[in-house]
Design an enzyme around this catalytic site. Structure first.
Site, PDB file in Angstrom:
ATOM      1  CB  CYS A 254      10.611 -19.284 105.407  1.00 41.48           C
ATOM      2  SG  CYS A 254      10.175 -18.339 103.936  1.00 41.48           S
TER       3      CYS A 254
ATOM      4  CG  ASN B   2      15.117 -19.477 107.575  1.00 41.50           C
ATOM      5  OD1 ASN B   2      15.455 -18.457 108.171  1.00 41.50           O
ATOM      6  ND2 ASN B   2      14.363 -19.444 106.501  1.00 41.50           N
TER       7      ASN B   2
ATOM      8  CG  LEU C  71      18.207 -24.419 102.789  1.00 43.33           C
ATOM      9  CD1 LEU C  71      18.374 -25.826 102.240  1.00 43.33           C
ATOM     10  CD2 LEU C  71      16.727 -24.063 102.830  1.00 43.33           C
TER      11      LEU C  71
ATOM     12  CG  PHE D 204       3.660 -15.947 110.563  1.00 46.25           C
ATOM     13  CD1 PHE D 204       3.431 -15.071 109.520  1.00 46.25           C
ATOM     14  CD2 PHE D 204       4.968 -16.141 110.991  1.00 46.25           C
ATOM     15  CE1 PHE D 204       4.492 -14.388 108.918  1.00 46.25           C
ATOM     16  CE2 PHE D 204       6.033 -15.471 110.399  1.00 46.25           C
ATOM     17  CZ  PHE D 204       5.793 -14.590 109.360  1.00 46.25           C
TER      18      PHE D 204
ATOM     19  CB  SER E  46      13.764 -17.770  95.677  1.00 47.26           C
ATOM     20  OG  SER E  46      12.906 -16.996  94.902  1.00 47.26           O
TER      21      SER E  46
ATOM     22  N   GLY F   5      10.231  -9.810  97.209  1.00 45.77           N
ATOM     23  CA  GLY F   5      10.514  -8.971  96.035  1.00 45.77           C
ATOM     24  C   GLY F   5      10.084  -7.522  96.243  1.00 45.77           C
TER      25      GLY F   5
HETATM   26  P1  NAD Z   1       5.386 -14.777  97.571  1.00 46.99           P
HETATM   27  O1  NAD Z   1       4.545 -15.954  97.273  1.00 46.99           O
HETATM   28  O2  NAD Z   1       4.854 -13.693  98.467  1.00 46.99           O
HETATM   29  O3  NAD Z   1       5.793 -14.068  96.183  1.00 46.99           O
HETATM   30  C1  NAD Z   1       6.275 -14.739  95.065  1.00 46.99           C
HETATM   31  C2  NAD Z   1       5.689 -14.095  93.810  1.00 46.99           C
HETATM   32  O4  NAD Z   1       6.333 -14.644  92.660  1.00 46.99           O
HETATM   33  C3  NAD Z   1       4.181 -14.339  93.603  1.00 46.99           C
HETATM   34  O5  NAD Z   1       3.503 -13.096  93.575  1.00 46.99           O
HETATM   35  C4  NAD Z   1       4.095 -15.088  92.258  1.00 46.99           C
HETATM   36  O6  NAD Z   1       2.977 -14.726  91.477  1.00 46.99           O
HETATM   37  C5  NAD Z   1       5.389 -14.647  91.586  1.00 46.99           C
HETATM   38  N1  NAD Z   1       5.852 -15.547  90.527  1.00 46.99           N
HETATM   39  C6  NAD Z   1       6.040 -16.892  90.575  1.00 46.99           C
HETATM   40  N2  NAD Z   1       6.529 -17.347  89.402  1.00 46.99           N
HETATM   41  C7  NAD Z   1       6.660 -16.268  88.584  1.00 46.99           C
HETATM   42  C8  NAD Z   1       7.137 -16.088  87.252  1.00 46.99           C
HETATM   43  N3  NAD Z   1       7.602 -17.115  86.540  1.00 46.99           N
HETATM   44  N4  NAD Z   1       7.112 -14.853  86.715  1.00 46.99           N
HETATM   45  C9  NAD Z   1       6.661 -13.802  87.441  1.00 46.99           C
HETATM   46  N5  NAD Z   1       6.220 -13.906  88.707  1.00 46.99           N
HETATM   47  C10 NAD Z   1       6.220 -15.123  89.284  1.00 46.99           C
HETATM   48  O7  NAD Z   1       6.761 -15.333  98.148  1.00 46.99           O
HETATM   49  P2  NAD Z   1       7.763 -14.598  99.165  1.00 46.99           P
HETATM   50  O8  NAD Z   1       7.271 -14.715 100.566  1.00 46.99           O
HETATM   51  O9  NAD Z   1       8.098 -13.253  98.621  1.00 46.99           O
HETATM   52  O10 NAD Z   1       9.026 -15.576  99.078  1.00 46.99           O
HETATM   53  C11 NAD Z   1       9.821 -15.616  97.908  1.00 46.99           C
HETATM   54  C12 NAD Z   1      11.080 -16.398  98.215  1.00 46.99           C
HETATM   55  O11 NAD Z   1      11.847 -15.719  99.228  1.00 46.99           O
HETATM   56  C13 NAD Z   1      10.859 -17.809  98.764  1.00 46.99           C
HETATM   57  O12 NAD Z   1      11.863 -18.641  98.266  1.00 46.99           O
HETATM   58  C14 NAD Z   1      11.035 -17.652 100.256  1.00 46.99           C
HETATM   59  O13 NAD Z   1      11.493 -18.844 100.865  1.00 46.99           O
HETATM   60  C15 NAD Z   1      12.110 -16.589 100.338  1.00 46.99           C
HETATM   61  N6  NAD Z   1      12.091 -15.773 101.554  1.00 46.99           N
HETATM   62  C16 NAD Z   1      10.907 -15.329 102.054  1.00 46.99           C
HETATM   63  C17 NAD Z   1      10.911 -14.502 103.185  1.00 46.99           C
HETATM   64  C18 NAD Z   1       9.630 -13.985 103.785  1.00 46.99           C
HETATM   65  O14 NAD Z   1       9.697 -13.367 104.830  1.00 46.99           O
HETATM   66  N7  NAD Z   1       8.475 -14.178 103.179  1.00 46.99           N
HETATM   67  C19 NAD Z   1      12.126 -14.107 103.762  1.00 46.99           C
HETATM   68  C20 NAD Z   1      13.312 -14.560 103.192  1.00 46.99           C
HETATM   69  C21 NAD Z   1      13.280 -15.396 102.080  1.00 46.99           C
HETATM   70  C1  UGA Z   2      12.207 -15.909 109.426  1.00 47.46           C
HETATM   71  C2  UGA Z   2      13.651 -15.516 109.771  1.00 47.46           C
HETATM   72  O1  UGA Z   2      13.651 -14.838 111.025  1.00 47.46           O
HETATM   73  C3  UGA Z   2      14.244 -14.616 108.688  1.00 47.46           C
HETATM   74  O2  UGA Z   2      15.611 -14.354 108.974  1.00 47.46           O
HETATM   75  C4  UGA Z   2      14.136 -15.321 107.340  1.00 47.46           C
HETATM   76  O3  UGA Z   2      14.604 -14.463 106.314  1.00 47.46           O
HETATM   77  C5  UGA Z   2      12.695 -15.667 107.074  1.00 47.46           C
HETATM   78  O4  UGA Z   2      12.188 -16.513 108.139  1.00 47.46           O
HETATM   79  C6  UGA Z   2      12.492 -16.434 105.807  1.00 47.46           C
HETATM   80  O5  UGA Z   2      13.399 -17.068 105.318  1.00 47.46           O
HETATM   81  O6  UGA Z   2      11.333 -16.406 105.370  1.00 47.46           O
HETATM   82  P1  UGA Z   2       9.839 -14.735 109.602  1.00 47.46           P
HETATM   83  O7  UGA Z   2       9.325 -16.107 109.365  1.00 47.46           O
HETATM   84  O8  UGA Z   2       9.319 -13.622 108.787  1.00 47.46           O
HETATM   85  O9  UGA Z   2      11.431 -14.715 109.417  1.00 47.46           O
HETATM   86  O10 UGA Z   2       9.583 -14.323 111.129  1.00 47.46           O
HETATM   87  P2  UGA Z   2      10.281 -14.705 112.506  1.00 47.46           P
HETATM   88  O11 UGA Z   2      10.384 -13.478 113.312  1.00 47.46           O
HETATM   89  O12 UGA Z   2      11.501 -15.494 112.328  1.00 47.46           O
HETATM   90  O13 UGA Z   2       9.171 -15.617 113.176  1.00 47.46           O
HETATM   91  C7  UGA Z   2       8.875 -16.899 112.674  1.00 47.46           C
HETATM   92  C8  UGA Z   2       7.933 -17.596 113.640  1.00 47.46           C
HETATM   93  O14 UGA Z   2       8.608 -17.913 114.845  1.00 47.46           O
HETATM   94  C9  UGA Z   2       6.733 -16.760 114.049  1.00 47.46           C
HETATM   95  O15 UGA Z   2       5.597 -17.579 114.131  1.00 47.46           O
HETATM   96  C10 UGA Z   2       7.111 -16.228 115.416  1.00 47.46           C
HETATM   97  O16 UGA Z   2       6.021 -15.922 116.224  1.00 47.46           O
HETATM   98  C11 UGA Z   2       7.905 -17.401 115.961  1.00 47.46           C
HETATM   99  N1  UGA Z   2       8.875 -16.998 116.993  1.00 47.46           N
HETATM  100  C12 UGA Z   2       9.896 -16.171 116.693  1.00 47.46           C
HETATM  101  C13 UGA Z   2       8.740 -17.517 118.286  1.00 47.46           C
HETATM  102  O17 UGA Z   2       7.798 -18.290 118.575  1.00 47.46           O
HETATM  103  N2  UGA Z   2       9.656 -17.158 119.221  1.00 47.46           N
HETATM  104  C14 UGA Z   2      10.703 -16.336 118.955  1.00 47.46           C
HETATM  105  O18 UGA Z   2      11.505 -16.066 119.870  1.00 47.46           O
HETATM  106  C15 UGA Z   2      10.822 -15.834 117.648  1.00 47.46           C
END
Ligand code: NAD
Ligand code: UGA
Length: 472
Positions: A284, A232, A229, A346, A134, A17
């Site tokens: 994720c 990933n 899904l 990570f 999400s 976000g």
């Molecule tokens: P996060 O835990 O960092 O953030 C989520 C936030 O939502 C928290 O701060 C929480 O307090 C808030 N929240 C939950 N319920 C709420 C509500 N009802 N009202 C207001 N706030 C609320 O999570 P994130 O890493 O940002 O991931 C969010 C989504 O995006 C997940 O579904 C994840 O799978 C997806 N995603 C994450 C990444 C990534 O790199 N982290 C990349 C792509 C997709």
């Molecule tokens: C991953 C995907 O790359 C994103 O496209 C996706 O949006 C995200 O998940 C999500 O849905 O949360 P992220 O987890 O932030 O992103 O980071 P990556 O670069 O994918 O690495 C994931 C893990 O795999 C790390 O632990 C990294 O060290 C490992 N990795 C990555 C390897 O061991 N080898 C590689 O070649 C690449």
């Protein structure tokens, strides 16, 4: 109807976000963006004048926050007010794996999605486009739609209820942590799933401010949800593939880096995501794989689910075998020894430790009785404390080891019997081997699980080297 988007509300100020809305605010100066969250301290951190205290560390993020915060980008806990005034609402809340009940350990816990949908249905006014940001199981848009429809039904007698109308879009995020700003500014593609052409176009127009039309694809809702899904799962599968081969390289004299280079030069395979390591971490990959497995089982596709389960199995196996190798090289016992851990995040360029392979590896080593000296340039002591201080370690007898937080590579090496690189931070690339050899206890070992460190000079100073995917 061509809806003009003047105000956006994003529910969830987390790793997705925060950066996503910052980039939209930076590219679309005429849109007001309110990022809301239940977590008051997280919002306070987003509003901190000291930009080094932002809750998410991402290269390039603080510069954008500096440019746009307080102008067209706001962080707040005022959920009701900001939902009510929004033309478009992004749901960007966490979707972890369920801890109990039906589907525990596999299915996504959608309680935060549901509570967001309920808040929207209660407070939104007029026509509102609701965007799933999400990562969600395929068919979740149905749940969201049902919650929104129910609210309309209950409010039918009031004017407010009658005026409410919702369209739901799926717009999964593909950013990767540590590279989030670059990924958001230059995405490979933007995916919009939906049923209503006008709503799809309203979201598309926002992205067109900086992304070429050819890179914006629209699909039906279910393809969009499932593509996220699947993407990933494919990425995780590549990592498990190369990690499985790393073990074979260690037995046969092949070098995994050379194998990855040769294999990756086949344009049908490609060279990305073939870096060997201690196993994939992050919030994720495992969660989304488990979710995919759960959905396949739900639809009776047992062979498909067990295929994807293997990707997770290999990941766990890779992580475990690293601790086993360390114990073996240090004469089968770690009791009374010290090991410096280089990197706890990570991956590099993030302060995130969710599902970091370092957590399980460190726990395994502590159980063997070692004292760890953990250094990571971005991860805080408090974070590591939460990750490592599980009951087992807290209640440990004297025969179990422990850990301490250190502030430099040198402190990690001080009196250590071994150093282990677990995160590929750039500062681990070139090390002062002479200094390190003087600090460490002999015989000293250096384990590189990321193949990042230049170890050419290390043996000159008597340090034993083990590198993943190489025969030593
Ligand atoms: P996060 O835990 O960092 O953030 C989520 C936030 O939502 C928290 O701060 C929480 O307090 C808030 N929240 C939950 N319920 C709420 C509500 N009802 N009202 C207001 N706030 C609320 O999570 P994130 O890493 O940002 O991931 C969010 C989504 O995006 C997940 O579904 C994840 O799978 C997806 N995603 C994450 C990444 C990534 O790199 N982290 C990349 C792509 C997709
Ligand atoms: C991953 C995907 O790359 C994103 O496209 C996706 O949006 C995200 O998940 C999500 O849905 O949360 P992220 O987890 O932030 O992103 O980071 P990556 O670069 O994918 O690495 C994931 C893990 O795999 C790390 O632990 C990294 O060290 C490992 N990795 C990555 C390897 O061991 N080898 C590689 O070649 C690449």
């Amino acid at each position: 109807m061509n809806k003009e988007i003047k105000k956006i509300c994003c529910i969830g100020a987390g790793y997705v976000g925060g950066p996503t809305m910052a980039v939209i605010a930076d590219k679309c100066h005429d849109i007001i963006i309110n990022v809301v969250d239940l977590n008051e301290s997280r919002i306070a951190d987003w509003n901190n004048d000291d930009l080094s205290k932002l809750p998410v560390f991402e290269p390039g993020l603080k510069e954008i926050i500096k440019r746009r915060r307080g102008i067209n980008l706001f962080f707040s806990t005022q959920i009701e007010k900001n939902i009510a005034s929004a033309d478009m609402i992004f749901i960007s809340v966490n979707t972890p794996i369920k801890q109990s009940g039906v589907g525990a350990g596999k299915a996504s816990d959608l309680k935060w999605i549901e509570s967001s949908a309920r808040q929207i249905s209660k407070f939104a006014k007029g026509f509102t486009i609701v965007v799933e940001k999400s990562t969600l199981p395929v068919k979740t848009a149905n749940t969201i739609k049902k919650i929104l429809e129910v609210s309309n039904f209950h409010n039918e007698s009031t004017d407010e209820g009658n005026n409410k109308h919702f369209e739901v879009l799926s717009n999964p995020e593909f950013l990767s942590e540590g590279n989030a700003i670059n990924d958001l500014e230059n995405p490979d593609r933007v995916l919009i799933g939906g049923e209503d052409e006008d709503s799809i176009n309203a979201l598309k127009r926002i992205y067109l401010n900086w992304i070429d039309e050819s890179q914006i694809i629209s699909t039906n809702l279910w393809s969009s949800e499932l593509s996220k899904l699947t993407a990933n799962a494919f990425l995780a599968q590549r990592i498990s593939s190369i990690n499985s081969i790393s073990a074979l390289c260690e037995k046969t004299g092949a070098d995994v880096k050379e194998v990855a280079l040769a294999v990756g030069m086949d344009s049908r395979i490609g060279n990305k995501f073939l870096n060997v390591g201690p196993g994939f971490g992050g919030s994720c990959f495992k969660k989304d794989l488990l979710n995919l497995i759960y959905i396949c089982d739900y639809y009776g596709l047992k062979s498909v689910s067990s295929y994807w389960q293997k990707v997770i199995d290999i990941n766990n196996w890779q992580r475990n075998r690293i601790s086993r190798i360390v114990v073996e090289k240090l004469f089968g016992t770690l009791s009374g020894k010290s090991i410096g851990i280089l990197g706890f995040a990570f991956k590099a360029n993030t302060n995130d430790t969710r599902e970091s392979p370092a957590i399980e590896i460190c726990k395994d080593l502590i159980e063997e009785g070692v004292k760890l000296q953990i250094y990571d340039p971005k991860v805080s002591f408090e974070n590591i404390e939460i990750d490592l201080n599980n009951d087992k370690i807290k209640n440990s007898s004297d025969s179990l080891g422990g850990w301490c937080y250190v502030n430099s590579i040198e402190d990690a090496a001080n009196n250590a019997d071994a150093l282990i690189v677990l995160t590929e931070w750039m500062e681990f690339k070139t090390l002062d081997w002479m200094r390190i050899s003087k600090l460490m206890r002999s015989p000293s070992w250096f384990f590189d699980t990321r193949l990042i460190t230049d170890t050419e000079q290390a043996s000159k100073y008597g340090i034993n080297i083990w590198k993943i995917g190489k025969d030593f």
